[in-house]
Design an enzyme around this catalytic site. Structure first.
Site, PDB file in Angstrom:
ATOM      1  CD  GLU A  48      30.479  42.020  42.996  1.00 16.24           C
ATOM      2  OE1 GLU A  48      30.625  43.230  43.256  1.00 16.24           O
ATOM      3  OE2 GLU A  48      30.670  41.763  41.844  1.00 16.24           O
ATOM      4  CD  GLU A  52      30.194  39.546  37.092  1.00 15.92           C
ATOM      5  OE1 GLU A  52      31.180  40.495  37.308  1.00 15.92           O
ATOM      6  OE2 GLU A  52      29.212  39.706  37.643  1.00 15.92           O
TER       7      GLU A  52
END
Length: 376
Positions: free
Chosen positions: A160, A265
């Site tokens: 991220e 995810e």
């Protein structure tokens, strides 16, 4: 389109009555159906890797051939102080994967969130120098990766790092080292285990700005001769976002860099978001409101059917491009395990995973298996 929806709804009703029983008796499983397509993975928590959550463990062993650590390898857990490592939970996680012949994924080496408080600052709380941060990064990455050398298939090296608009996220790593912290992290990981696969992982990857920035970042790494094997596209999706067509555009754009794609995810929330623009930003937090928790006692039939259709549509996309994808990983075993119940608003009831709160397969599991069996 209308005919497709009618057929899907009929199949959903049929499976909701029969699939759980068939699933138990005929040996069907996700990993068997997807064997020649891609790895099917799941995140596990410490109650599962320790064997305490017996029902979840049985689901994992039967249906999944890859696992990723949900939290126990994040720096705040595994490296809470500069000269202190806590390997007990990570060791248990790796042993669990090995004992069940699973592809083990390490998550994650460098991430601004759930970061050990000491990592980027001195004793007075001021940013450390670039030289000090490089040394700390190298020690952290080298120590962890070498400990599991030859045992972990691949690592989410950086997590991220890019914003929706394509800018670098203004983390402590970026403040101190600029964008160079990313190639350094990949370099240190490769030096620690030359045989391990290395991944970049991020959410909202259907956003055009993030898509373009990640493509550029990966191409730049490759031009410099720095190893990167795959891009992890986090699948934190909702009923109306992202557009499947935009998600597919990103898959193809990332594959165009020459690396493989991993869907990571994966979960599909069915409850409303208090802010549609938070993506999967873990720091987002909103005060509980009853109207934002519409299904505390179960999903209405029509909502459940719509959820099934949407999740099945995404798996149909993954199977369409199975030559580009090496792994699809669910972010949790059963609905009660999901972070979605408490993010971005604590105390809600969500239904984002493939197995329900009674550890039973949802109808979509049967549809995925059927889809996999007919996909060439």
């Amino acid at each position: 389109m209308k005919l497709k929806r009618i057929i899907l709804l009929l199949l959903t009703v049929m499976f909701s009555f029969s699939y759980g029983e068939v699933f138990a008796k005929d040996g069907s499983s996700l990993k068997k159906a997807l064997k020649n397509k891609f790895l099917i993975g799941v995140s596990v928590n410490t109650h599962q890797s320790s064997g305490k959550d017996v029902a979840a463990v049985e689901i994992v062993k039967k249906n999944f051939n890859s696992i990723v650590a949900e939290n126990c390898m994040k720096s705040s857990v595994i490296h809470p102080k500069e000269n202190k490592y806590n390997f007990a939970q990570a060791d248990e996680f790796v042993s669990f994967g090995e004992s069940n012949q699973m592809a083990i994924i390490g998550h994650c080496l460098i991430w601004h969130s759930q970061l050990a408080p000491w990592f980027c600052v001195d004793k007075d709380g001021n940013n450390v120098s670039p030289e000090v941060l490089k040394k700390r990064m190298k020690d952290h990455i080298t120590t962890i990766v070498k400990r599991y050398k030859g045992r972990i298939k691949g690592w989410d090296v950086v997590n991220e790092a890019i914003e929706d608009n394509g800018a670098y996220r203004k983390t402590k790593f970026y403040e101190i080292l600029g964008e160079e912290y990313i190639p350094l992290a990949f370099q240190y990981a490769h030096e620690a285990d030359p045989d391990a696969e290395l991944y970049y992982n991020d959410y909202s990857m259907a956003q055009p700005g993030r898509r373009e920035a990640v493509v550029k970042m990966v191409n730049d790494l490759k031009k410099r001769g720095i190893r990167i094997d795959a891009i992890g596209m986090q699948g934190h999706i909702g009923m109306d976002y992202p557009k499947i067509s935009e998600f597919e555009k990103s898959m193809l754009a990332f594959a165009g860099t020459g690396v493989k794609i991993m869907i990571t995810e994966l979960d599909l929330t069915v409850i409303p978001s208090p802010n549609p623009n938070v993506g999967a930003e873990v720091s987002a937090s909103f005060e509980y409101k009853k109207e934002m928790n519409p299904y505390p006692d179960g999903l209405p039939e029509e909502v459940s059917k719509a959820w099934t259709e949407r999740m099945n549509d995404f798996f149909r996309l993954f199977l369409k491009h199975h030559n580009l994808i090496t792994r699809v990983t669910l972010w949790g075993v059963a609905d009660q395990n999901s972070w979605r119940n408490d993010w971005p608003m604590r105390g809600r009831t969500d239904y984002p995973l493939l197995f329900d709160r009674n550890y039973q397969p949802k109808p979509v599991v049967g549809l995925i298996i059927k889809e996999a069996e007919k996909t060439k």
